[in-house]
Enzyme design. Structure first.
Site, mmCIF file in Angstrom:
data_model
loop_
_atom_site.group_PDB
_atom_site.id
_atom_site.type_symbol
_atom_site.label_atom_id
_atom_site.label_comp_id
_atom_site.label_asym_id
_atom_site.label_seq_id
_atom_site.Cartn_x
_atom_site.Cartn_y
_atom_site.Cartn_z
ATOM 1 N N SER A 33 -12.612 29.821 4.673
ATOM 2 C CA SER A 33 -13.036 30.923 5.543
ATOM 3 C C SER A 33 -11.774 31.644 6.013
ATOM 4 C CB SER A 33 -13.774 30.358 6.750
ATOM 5 O OG SER A 33 -12.857 29.592 7.521
ATOM 6 N N LYS A 34 -11.966 32.726 6.757
ATOM 7 C CA LYS A 34 -10.806 33.475 7.255
ATOM 8 C C LYS A 34 -9.855 32.578 8.048
ATOM 9 C CE LYS A 34 -11.913 38.236 7.219
ATOM 10 N NZ LYS A 34 -12.663 39.282 7.798
ATOM 11 N N ARG A 35 -10.458 31.678 8.806
ATOM 12 C CA ARG A 35 -9.662 30.759 9.623
ATOM 13 C C ARG A 35 -8.707 29.927 8.755
ATOM 14 N NH1 ARG A 35 -11.101 25.559 10.869
ATOM 15 N NH2 ARG A 35 -13.080 25.819 9.815
ATOM 16 N N GLY A 95 -7.451 30.951 5.888
ATOM 17 C CA GLY A 95 -6.535 31.791 5.116
ATOM 18 C C GLY A 95 -7.210 32.573 4.014
#
Ligand code: GLU
Length: 468
Positions: free
Chosen positions: A240-242, A244
């Site tokens: 996920s964005k968290r 990277g």
């Protein structure tokens, strides 16, 4: 046979890290075989595809050094060609027009659900005579898919993967408005582009069955498939964005070198023994589909950062200076004159040892080019107490006409001063560091003095002495 690979992103967002890895694997495979690496923009979703996303994909690939051969293909522009292939199949009796209304399809699905079966098209129009077509209903075109037997893909990564044909219904090739479906467009494009190897994320593995059936119907040779396991986060969860899952430009902004990211991405799912750090030439030489692993790889920002740090240390000082200057200009909001470039270049050896990204490098290097008088941070301020200023005053006196202006002789001078005063060398070095860099963290301070030269050093020392 010339190897032809392709990267086929949908331009609905940035070039994210998974896409960049797919592109890289395709690029490496093509370059390894002296083949061609093509780019196809799958822009058939007219609502979600944007020119900005197309530009971001080009930019991201460019930055990563993944050059593609030939002009990119834009899928939407080829819709007529895709439709033509569907009509050819109808003419050969390998596809058919289906006039089911939405209500009929819903009823069909309900019926199957009630029987506990997966919702599938039941072949209602497969063998019906077209003369039975109801008036005023625009038909879709469906593939007359094999109903018995199995479809097997021999995937270079996943091995042989088989599906029973009765699990797959007759997929739509052309919608009732005449637009081709994704499945049809991909197969026709891959064929027309001469693609020999389809290397992509394993989220497309199930598509490969239907695509294979379509290749058969069209009488075309199927490409070699290689479905690569997806990338997970360091904790093993879906990326996920968290974790990277960002665009290539985000990695550029975070201060990664493209060659370091490239090296890191090659290792995500592919291995050459235990080798961690290798050049792109080596990756091209060694790359093979057989060495792609079957389990998901984990994206670890800390490992990438550490790898980037080792690339930075190996990077030529001129190149790092060229990368650093525009970053510093934008963070500091100033134009750095040629003399400033020279300072950064001269100080680079000490700077690059202490920074793992270009962002850290810019933070560390800013003091070299900040205008005088330098702002002094709160921690550094403490070193500029009465004692610190007395030390600076004594030093200023000794530095008048000091020669030779080298880090060793400057350190020697500070050492003598500390002995004279009966204090540790650090006690003398701290106020100098505060005065010259405005901070308590910097490259070795006598190296900084050497780089700044006598005039700038004395100017900054005097500024600090007058600092209130
Ligand atoms: N456009 C698809 C995607 O972005 C890739 C399709 C393919 O590689 O066949 O996921």
């Amino acid at each position: 046979m010339t190897v032809v690979t392709r990267f086929a992103p949908s331009p609905t967002g940035f070039l994210h890290i998974g896409g960049a890895r797919t592109a890289l694997f395709n690029w490496l495979f093509a370059r390894h075989h002296g083949g061609r690496f093509l780019l196809r923009i799958e822009d058939t979703d007219r609502v979600r595809s944007t020119p900005e996303a197309v530009a971001a994909i080009f930019d991201g690939l460019d930055w990563l050094g993944l050059d593609w051969d030939e002009e990119p293909t834009f899928q939407f522009a080829r819709a007529a060609r895709h439709a033509e292939a569907a009509h050819e199949l109808v003419a050969k009796g390998l596809a058919y027009r289906c006039y089911c209304t939405p209500d009929e399809l819903t009823a069909m699905r309900e019926e199957q659900k009630a029987k506990g079966l997966p919702p599938r098209y039941n072949g209602l129009w497969r063998d019906r005579d077209p003369s039975e077509a109801p008036a005023g209903v625009a038909p879709v075109i469906r593939l007359k898919a094999p109903q018995d037997g199995e479809t097997t893909i021999t995937d270079s990564v996943q091995g042989a993967v088989t599906v029973a044909n009765n699990q797959l219904d007759d997929m739509i090739l052309l919608r009732s408005d005449g637009t081709p479906t994704y499945m049809l467009s991909v197969v026709v494009d891959d064929h027309d582009m001469g693609v020999t190897h389809v290397i992509r994320g394993d989220d497309h593995l199930t598509n490969a069955f239907r695509q294979t059936q379509l290749y058969w119907a069209l009488g075309w040779e199927t490409p070699v498939f290689a479905h690569i396991p997806l990338i997970h986060g360091a904790d093993g969860a879906k990326l996920s964005k968290r974790h990277g899952a960002l665009g290539a430009e985000a990695y550029r902004d975070m201060g990664f070198l493209p060659e370091a990211l490239r090296n890191y991405l090659v290792r995500l799912g592919w291995a050459h023994g235990d080798d961690e750090v290798f050049t792109t030439e080596q990756a091209v030489e060694w790359f093979s589909l057989e060495s792609i692993g079957r389990s998901p790889s984990r994206f670890d920002m800390q490992k990438l950062t550490a790898l980037n740090g080792s690339y930075m240390r190996e990077t030529d000082d001129d190149r790092l200076t060229a990368l650093l200057v525009p970053r510093l200009e934008s963070t500091l909001g100033l134009d750095i004159p040629a003399a400033g470039h020279a300072l950064l270049r001269a100080g680079m050896a000490g700077l690059k040892e202490r920074a793992k990204t270009l962002v850290e490098l810019a933070d560390l290097a800013a003091f070299y080019v900040r205008p005088r008088p330098l702002a002094i941070d709160a921690k550094a301020e403490k070193a500029l107490d009465d004692e610190g200023r007395t030390i600076l005053a004594a030093l200023i006196d000794k530095l008048d006409d000091f020669s030779p202006w080298t880090r060793d002789s400057l350190e020697n001078l500070a050492r003598v001063m500390s002995e004279e005063r009966g204090v540790k060398l650090g006690k003398v070095a701290q106020p100098i560091r505060a005065a010259l860099t405005g901070s308590t963290v910097s490259p070795p301070i006598f190296e900084v003095m050497e780089v700044l030269g006598p005039d700038e050093t004395l100017g900054r020392l005097r500024d600090a002495q007058n600092h209130s």
